[in-house]
Scaffold this motif. Sequence first.
Motif, short mmCIF file in Angstrom:
data_model
loop_
_atom_site.label_atom_id
_atom_site.label_comp_id
_atom_site.label_asym_id
_atom_site.label_seq_id
_atom_site.Cartn_x
_atom_site.Cartn_y
_atom_site.Cartn_z
N ILE A 21 0.91 -1.41 -0.03
CA ILE A 21 -0.06 -0.03 0.08
C ILE A 21 0.81 1.22 -0.05
O ILE A 21 0.54 2.11 -0.81
CB ILE A 21 -0.94 0.08 1.29
N MET A 22 1.84 1.29 0.94
CA MET A 22 2.74 2.43 0.97
C MET A 22 3.62 2.61 -0.20
O MET A 22 4.20 3.87 -0.43
CB MET A 22 3.39 2.20 2.26
N ASP A 23 3.75 1.68 -1.09
CA ASP A 23 4.54 1.99 -2.42
C ASP A 23 3.82 3.13 -3.11
O ASP A 23 4.47 3.70 -4.16
CB ASP A 23 4.72 0.83 -3.02
N THR A 36 -12.51 2.18 -15.25
CA THR A 36 -13.70 2.60 -14.40
C THR A 36 -13.51 3.88 -13.99
O THR A 36 -14.55 4.70 -13.68
CB THR A 36 -13.73 1.66 -13.18
N TYR A 37 -12.40 4.73 -13.78
CA TYR A 37 -12.18 5.95 -13.52
C TYR A 37 -12.91 6.81 -14.56
O TYR A 37 -13.46 7.74 -14.31
CB TYR A 37 -10.65 6.19 -13.53
N ILE A 38 -12.31 6.25 -15.79
CA ILE A 38 -13.11 7.04 -16.92
C ILE A 38 -14.54 7.22 -17.12
O ILE A 38 -15.13 7.87 -17.35
CB ILE A 38 -12.40 6.67 -18.29
N HIS A 39 -15.03 6.03 -16.88
CA HIS A 39 -16.60 5.64 -17.25
C HIS A 39 -17.20 5.98 -16.11
O HIS A 39 -18.47 5.84 -15.86
CB HIS A 39 -16.71 4.19 -17.52
N THR A 40 -16.87 6.34 -14.96
CA THR A 40 -17.71 7.07 -13.84
C THR A 40 -17.45 8.36 -13.56
O THR A 40 -17.44 9.05 -12.48
CB THR A 40 -17.30 6.28 -12.44
N GLU A 41 -17.16 8.94 -14.78
CA GLU A 41 -16.91 10.56 -14.70
C GLU A 41 -15.94 11.14 -13.83
O GLU A 41 -15.97 11.92 -12.86
CB GLU A 41 -18.21 11.25 -14.76
N GLN A 42 -14.77 10.26 -13.86
CA GLN A 42 -13.48 10.64 -12.93
C GLN A 42 -13.71 10.32 -11.50
O GLN A 42 -13.45 11.51 -10.73
CB GLN A 42 -12.91 12.05 -13.36
N ASN A 43 -14.39 9.44 -11.01
CA ASN A 43 -14.80 9.32 -9.46
C ASN A 43 -13.71 8.74 -9.03
O ASN A 43 -13.16 7.48 -9.36
CB ASN A 43 -16.13 8.40 -9.51
N GLU A 44 -13.04 9.42 -7.99
CA GLU A 44 -11.72 8.90 -7.41
C GLU A 44 -11.99 7.63 -6.58
O GLU A 44 -11.03 6.93 -6.61
CB GLU A 44 -11.31 9.97 -6.29
N MET A 45 -13.05 7.34 -6.38
CA MET A 45 -13.37 6.08 -5.53
C MET A 45 -13.15 4.68 -6.55
O MET A 45 -12.87 3.71 -6.04
CB MET A 45 -14.67 5.85 -4.94
N HIS A 46 -13.23 5.11 -7.63
CA HIS A 46 -13.15 3.97 -8.87
C HIS A 46 -11.83 4.06 -9.71
O HIS A 46 -11.92 3.65 -10.68
CB HIS A 46 -14.39 4.00 -9.68
N SER A 47 -10.90 4.87 -8.86
CA SER A 47 -9.47 4.66 -9.58
C SER A 47 -8.66 3.66 -8.65
O SER A 47 -8.70 3.52 -7.55
CB SER A 47 -9.00 6.15 -9.51
N PRO A 48 -7.54 3.59 -9.29
CA PRO A 48 -6.58 2.77 -8.60
C PRO A 48 -6.24 3.28 -7.17
O PRO A 48 -5.94 2.72 -6.14
CB PRO A 48 -5.18 2.31 -9.55
N ARG A 49 -5.58 4.60 -7.39
CA ARG A 49 -5.15 5.42 -6.42
C ARG A 49 -6.44 5.50 -5.16
O ARG A 49 -6.06 5.46 -4.08
CB ARG A 49 -4.94 6.95 -6.83
N GLY A 50 -7.51 5.75 -5.67
CA GLY A 50 -8.69 5.82 -4.67
C GLY A 50 -8.87 4.49 -3.85
O GLY A 50 -8.99 4.73 -2.88
N ARG A 51 -8.74 3.38 -4.72
CA ARG A 51 -8.91 2.19 -3.87
C ARG A 51 -7.81 1.75 -3.11
O ARG A 51 -8.15 1.28 -2.04
CB ARG A 51 -9.03 1.06 -4.87
N ILE A 52 -6.59 2.26 -3.47
CA ILE A 52 -5.68 2.11 -2.60
C ILE A 52 -5.66 2.77 -1.19
O ILE A 52 -5.39 2.31 -0.15
CB ILE A 52 -4.30 2.36 -3.12
N ALA A 53 -6.36 3.92 -1.48
CA ALA A 53 -6.41 4.75 -0.05
C ALA A 53 -7.57 4.30 0.76
O ALA A 53 -7.48 4.30 2.03
CB ALA A 53 -6.99 6.28 -0.73
N LEU A 54 -8.43 3.83 0.21
CA LEU A 54 -9.59 3.02 0.79
C LEU A 54 -9.12 1.59 1.58
O LEU A 54 -9.32 1.31 2.68
CB LEU A 54 -10.52 2.61 -0.02
N MET A 55 -8.08 1.13 0.83
CA MET A 55 -7.45 -0.20 1.41
C MET A 55 -6.90 0.24 2.76
O MET A 55 -7.04 -0.39 3.81
CB MET A 55 -6.35 -0.68 0.60
#
Length: 435
Positions: A21-23, A36-55
């Motif tokens: 995670i810390m990488d 999924t980031y693109i097709h959800t109108e740039q919803n951060e929760m549906h991006s790799p960065r956002g998901r890692i933050a949620l983890m």
Amino acid sequence: MLNIQEEMQESFREHVDEDLIMDCMRCGFCLPACPTYIHTEQNEMHSPRGRIALMKAMRDGNVIWDGSIEESFDVCLGCRACEPACPAGVQYGALIEQTRDAIQAAKPQKLKEKVIRKTAFEGLFADQSKMAGTVKLVQFYQKSGLQKVTRKVGFLNLFPPFMKEMESVLPEIEKRKERSESRKPRTLKVAFFTGCLMDTLFQATNRKTIELLEWLGCEVIIPEGQECCGALHGHSGELEKGLRNARHNLNSFDSDDYDYIVNNAGGCGAFLLEYEKHLKDDPKYREKAERFSRKQMDISSLFVKLGMNARLKTIESAGDVMVTYQDSCHLRNVSKVFMEPRSLLMDAPGYDYKELIGADTCCGSAGIYNLLQPEMSRRILDAKMGHVKELQPAIIVTSNPGCLMQMQVGIRREGLDKEMKAVHIVDFLYEVVYS
């Protein structure tokens, strides 16, 4: 007794590697690569960065577990397009697998979900004989006339639309043929990983794979006792069950009697390549997994190594049919194979290769994602088909069974059946060589 929040937090701490995670530097280079980031109108929760933050937030107890967090992880395709885009080398594939394992370990399951998971991951994709038996039922459905009757009376209208579309593109299953051993001299010996779907629904493609390898001078061995590679398990929060299959396959392929282990399904090949990573801490299987992974090779890469490009150039053929290629995400992003299949299409006589815009982005198949997330899968496929209609190829070539059926669904949905078709790269090359 722990409540669901405490159980989920504990499960994330147990399963999800904080060092991985810390990488992540939160730079955002992954964002434009994520469908999924693109097709959800740039919803951060549906991006790799956002998901890692949620983890991380789940591990630290800084967020309350609810349906929106689970949806964020469920909607991830697992295409791993973020990995080549990441300057820090974040192992997102490992993180999303660990996260789904953590969720399944802590989440209360309804009876229906338990039954489905048990049937799929402890039955169908754990025992090749059960998969073969299921496909025989599909074959009976096709050959007996039941399929025609079912379609005529509209019975399929009772099912979700995408299920009906997938039924419409099921390949016609040929009767399994006895393999005749060729007596031509061989320069290379390879073991063929036949796969679960490829050796049942796509038996014809496997047969053609063997014939083409022999045409190129290979002796092809098919080790007995093979099972599903375990990829579907690993991507669905059932990694330990997938590794059970991996160990079984390692036992079947544990031999120095061949030069390479070849596969013809991009998604399977990526997971096979990562047996070494998944079993690095298993003292009994670590060395077997290392040997196995070192010998892995995708079919198009082996064709190129065996000199198929030069052989193709000697074949005379008239015509100028436009052909294009849709990448298998895992073949490109994990196995790093993308020029080899393109080079073969470029050298195929009688065909004019054109690059498809966005060929390197997911088609929305992603294993069984199109069945579990049909709405997002449709959005992604619709965007893909927009590029296809702009190019107007006669043939779309793919390297993975799921991608193949997904593109066939897209062609049918757009009413382009009479103008173009989607085919596996082995079937395409077989037609070029033997037509």
